[in-house]
Write a protein that holds these residues in place. Sequence first.
Motif, PDB file in Angstrom:
ATOM      1  N   ASP A   1       0.841  -1.189   0.000  1.00  0.00           N
ATOM      2  CA  ASP A   1       0.000   0.000   0.000  1.00  0.00           C
ATOM      3  C   ASP A   1       0.883   1.248   0.000  1.00  0.00           C
ATOM      4  O   ASP A   1       1.696   1.433   0.906  1.00  0.00           O
ATOM      5  CB  ASP A   1      -0.896  -0.018   1.238  1.00  0.00           C
ATOM      6  CG  ASP A   1      -1.935   1.079   1.218  1.00  0.00           C
ATOM      7  OD1 ASP A   1      -3.104   0.776   0.963  1.00  0.00           O
ATOM      8  OD2 ASP A   1      -1.572   2.241   1.471  1.00  0.00           O
TER       9      ASP A   1
ATOM     10  N   GLU B   1      -2.276   3.858  -3.903  1.00  0.00           N
ATOM     11  CA  GLU B   1      -2.057   2.732  -4.805  1.00  0.00           C
ATOM     12  C   GLU B   1      -1.936   1.472  -3.952  1.00  0.00           C
ATOM     13  O   GLU B   1      -1.117   1.418  -3.043  1.00  0.00           O
ATOM     14  CB  GLU B   1      -0.780   2.912  -5.622  1.00  0.00           C
ATOM     15  CG  GLU B   1      -0.801   4.098  -6.560  1.00  0.00           C
ATOM     16  CD  GLU B   1       0.481   4.208  -7.368  1.00  0.00           C
ATOM     17  OE1 GLU B   1       1.350   3.316  -7.222  1.00  0.00           O
ATOM     18  OE2 GLU B   1       0.614   5.166  -8.132  1.00  0.00           O
ATOM     19  N   GLN B   2      -2.730   0.463  -4.264  1.00  0.00           N
ATOM     20  CA  GLN B   2      -2.730  -0.761  -3.467  1.00  0.00           C
ATOM     21  C   GLN B   2      -2.623  -1.987  -4.375  1.00  0.00           C
ATOM     22  O   GLN B   2      -3.368  -2.122  -5.345  1.00  0.00           O
ATOM     23  CB  GLN B   2      -3.998  -0.852  -2.620  1.00  0.00           C
ATOM     24  CG  GLN B   2      -3.973  -1.991  -1.613  1.00  0.00           C
ATOM     25  CD  GLN B   2      -5.186  -1.957  -0.706  1.00  0.00           C
ATOM     26  OE1 GLN B   2      -6.228  -2.546  -1.039  1.00  0.00           O
ATOM     27  NE2 GLN B   2      -5.073  -1.293   0.428  1.00  0.00           N
ATOM     28  N   GLU B   3      -1.673  -2.851  -4.033  1.00  0.00           N
ATOM     29  CA  GLU B   3      -1.465  -4.094  -4.764  1.00  0.00           C
ATOM     30  C   GLU B   3      -1.711  -5.259  -3.813  1.00  0.00           C
ATOM     31  O   GLU B   3      -1.046  -5.380  -2.777  1.00  0.00           O
ATOM     32  CB  GLU B   3      -0.051  -4.154  -5.321  1.00  0.00           C
ATOM     33  CG  GLU B   3       0.236  -5.402  -6.126  1.00  0.00           C
ATOM     34  CD  GLU B   3       1.647  -5.430  -6.687  1.00  0.00           C
ATOM     35  OE1 GLU B   3       2.025  -6.425  -7.334  1.00  0.00           O
ATOM     36  OE2 GLU B   3       2.375  -4.430  -6.471  1.00  0.00           O
ATOM     37  N   SER B   4      -2.667  -6.125  -4.164  1.00  0.00           N
ATOM     38  CA  SER B   4      -3.044  -7.241  -3.301  1.00  0.00           C
ATOM     39  C   SER B   4      -3.020  -8.529  -4.105  1.00  0.00           C
ATOM     40  O   SER B   4      -3.823  -8.691  -5.039  1.00  0.00           O
ATOM     41  CB  SER B   4      -4.436  -7.018  -2.716  1.00  0.00           C
ATOM     42  OG  SER B   4      -4.837  -8.108  -1.924  1.00  0.00           O
TER      43      SER B   4
ATOM     44  N   SER C   1      -3.945  -8.398  -7.887  1.00  0.00           N
ATOM     45  CA  SER C   1      -4.783  -7.275  -8.301  1.00  0.00           C
ATOM     46  C   SER C   1      -4.179  -5.942  -7.855  1.00  0.00           C
ATOM     47  O   SER C   1      -3.383  -5.882  -6.914  1.00  0.00           O
ATOM     48  CB  SER C   1      -6.192  -7.419  -7.718  1.00  0.00           C
ATOM     49  OG  SER C   1      -6.151  -7.332  -6.313  1.00  0.00           O
ATOM     50  N   LYS C   2      -4.564  -4.876  -8.548  1.00  0.00           N
ATOM     51  CA  LYS C   2      -4.134  -3.525  -8.214  1.00  0.00           C
ATOM     52  C   LYS C   2      -5.352  -2.605  -8.183  1.00  0.00           C
ATOM     53  O   LYS C   2      -6.301  -2.787  -8.961  1.00  0.00           O
ATOM     54  CB  LYS C   2      -3.128  -2.996  -9.236  1.00  0.00           C
ATOM     55  CG  LYS C   2      -1.755  -3.624  -9.146  1.00  0.00           C
ATOM     56  CD  LYS C   2      -0.793  -2.924 -10.092  1.00  0.00           C
ATOM     57  CE  LYS C   2       0.609  -3.499  -9.973  1.00  0.00           C
ATOM     58  NZ  LYS C   2       1.583  -2.810 -10.866  1.00  0.00           N
ATOM     59  N   SER C   3      -5.294  -1.595  -7.297  1.00  0.00           N
ATOM     60  CA  SER C   3      -6.376  -0.616  -7.226  1.00  0.00           C
ATOM     61  C   SER C   3      -5.793   0.762  -6.944  1.00  0.00           C
ATOM     62  O   SER C   3      -4.707   0.890  -6.382  1.00  0.00           O
ATOM     63  CB  SER C   3      -7.389  -0.994  -6.142  1.00  0.00           C
ATOM     64  OG  SER C   3      -6.769  -0.977  -4.869  1.00  0.00           O
ATOM     65  N   PHE C   4      -6.547   1.788  -7.362  1.00  0.00           N
ATOM     66  CA  PHE C   4      -6.135   3.168  -7.175  1.00  0.00           C
ATOM     67  C   PHE C   4      -7.318   3.969  -6.641  1.00  0.00           C
ATOM     68  O   PHE C   4      -8.458   3.732  -7.037  1.00  0.00           O
ATOM     69  CB  PHE C   4      -5.661   3.789  -8.499  1.00  0.00           C
ATOM     70  CG  PHE C   4      -4.599   2.996  -9.206  1.00  0.00           C
ATOM     71  CD1 PHE C   4      -3.269   3.256  -8.972  1.00  0.00           C
ATOM     72  CD2 PHE C   4      -4.952   1.985 -10.089  1.00  0.00           C
ATOM     73  CE1 PHE C   4      -2.282   2.528  -9.618  1.00  0.00           C
ATOM     74  CE2 PHE C   4      -3.977   1.250 -10.741  1.00  0.00           C
ATOM     75  CZ  PHE C   4      -2.645   1.523 -10.506  1.00  0.00           C
ATOM     76  N   SER C   5      -7.038   4.912  -5.764  1.00  0.00           N
ATOM     77  CA  SER C   5      -8.107   5.771  -5.260  1.00  0.00           C
ATOM     78  C   SER C   5      -7.535   7.128  -4.893  1.00  0.00           C
ATOM     79  O   SER C   5      -6.345   7.266  -4.604  1.00  0.00           O
ATOM     80  CB  SER C   5      -8.789   5.143  -4.035  1.00  0.00           C
ATOM     81  OG  SER C   5      -7.879   5.026  -2.954  1.00  0.00           O
TER      82      SER C   5
END
Length: 218
Positions: free
Chosen positions: A143, A182-185, A188-192
Amino acid sequence: MKKFFTLAIASLLIINAKAQFQKGNKVFGFGINVENAHSNTLYPLSETINKGFMLGASVSLAKAKSENRLNGFTLTAGYGKLKSRTNIPFASDQFSESFNAGLGYFMRKYKPLGKNFFVFGEAQASFNYNRQLFRSATNKVNDDRYNVTIGVYPGLAYKWNDRFLLELRFADFAALSYNYIEQESNDSKSFSRGVSFGTSLGLGYLNNIGIGARWIIK
């Protein structure tokens, strides 16, 4: 519930007998923050134990624009760890680690409050970066958070003698923030992103008090 203990260093300000500063003084500051967290939560069929710590440090360099005003920059850095264990009844461990760094520009102004006492207000604009790593038996998260904040902070100062000024700075009176995450799990990756406005005023306000260390270099 997490319990936080803040350790700070007393302010060391070399001052003029008739004023806090002399115009043109260079002021070096240093502060340390220590937070310790421990909690134990009981459920009907399980128990969760959290243990962790965080260490932080800040340095600042400012210039006295007048006998009661400082303008300057602040650098901050911190590191922390948190470990959680849940018994269900089989033990399950989770681990998190964090690192942060920041740069800020501040303006601080003092006003006499009474004999040897002063009240001050500080306005600060800052940029901060925070990286958090989370690990468990089934999950892995990286994160990264970027934050820009403009805030106002009040405080109190006491003139100990002609060479020392002791200070307390409280939590933000009001703050406007922009956050990008920016979060990588696992795969998967997500942005907010978002904007927030808030204040630390409330029943727990006095639990967040900082004492800094400042030294005037003439």
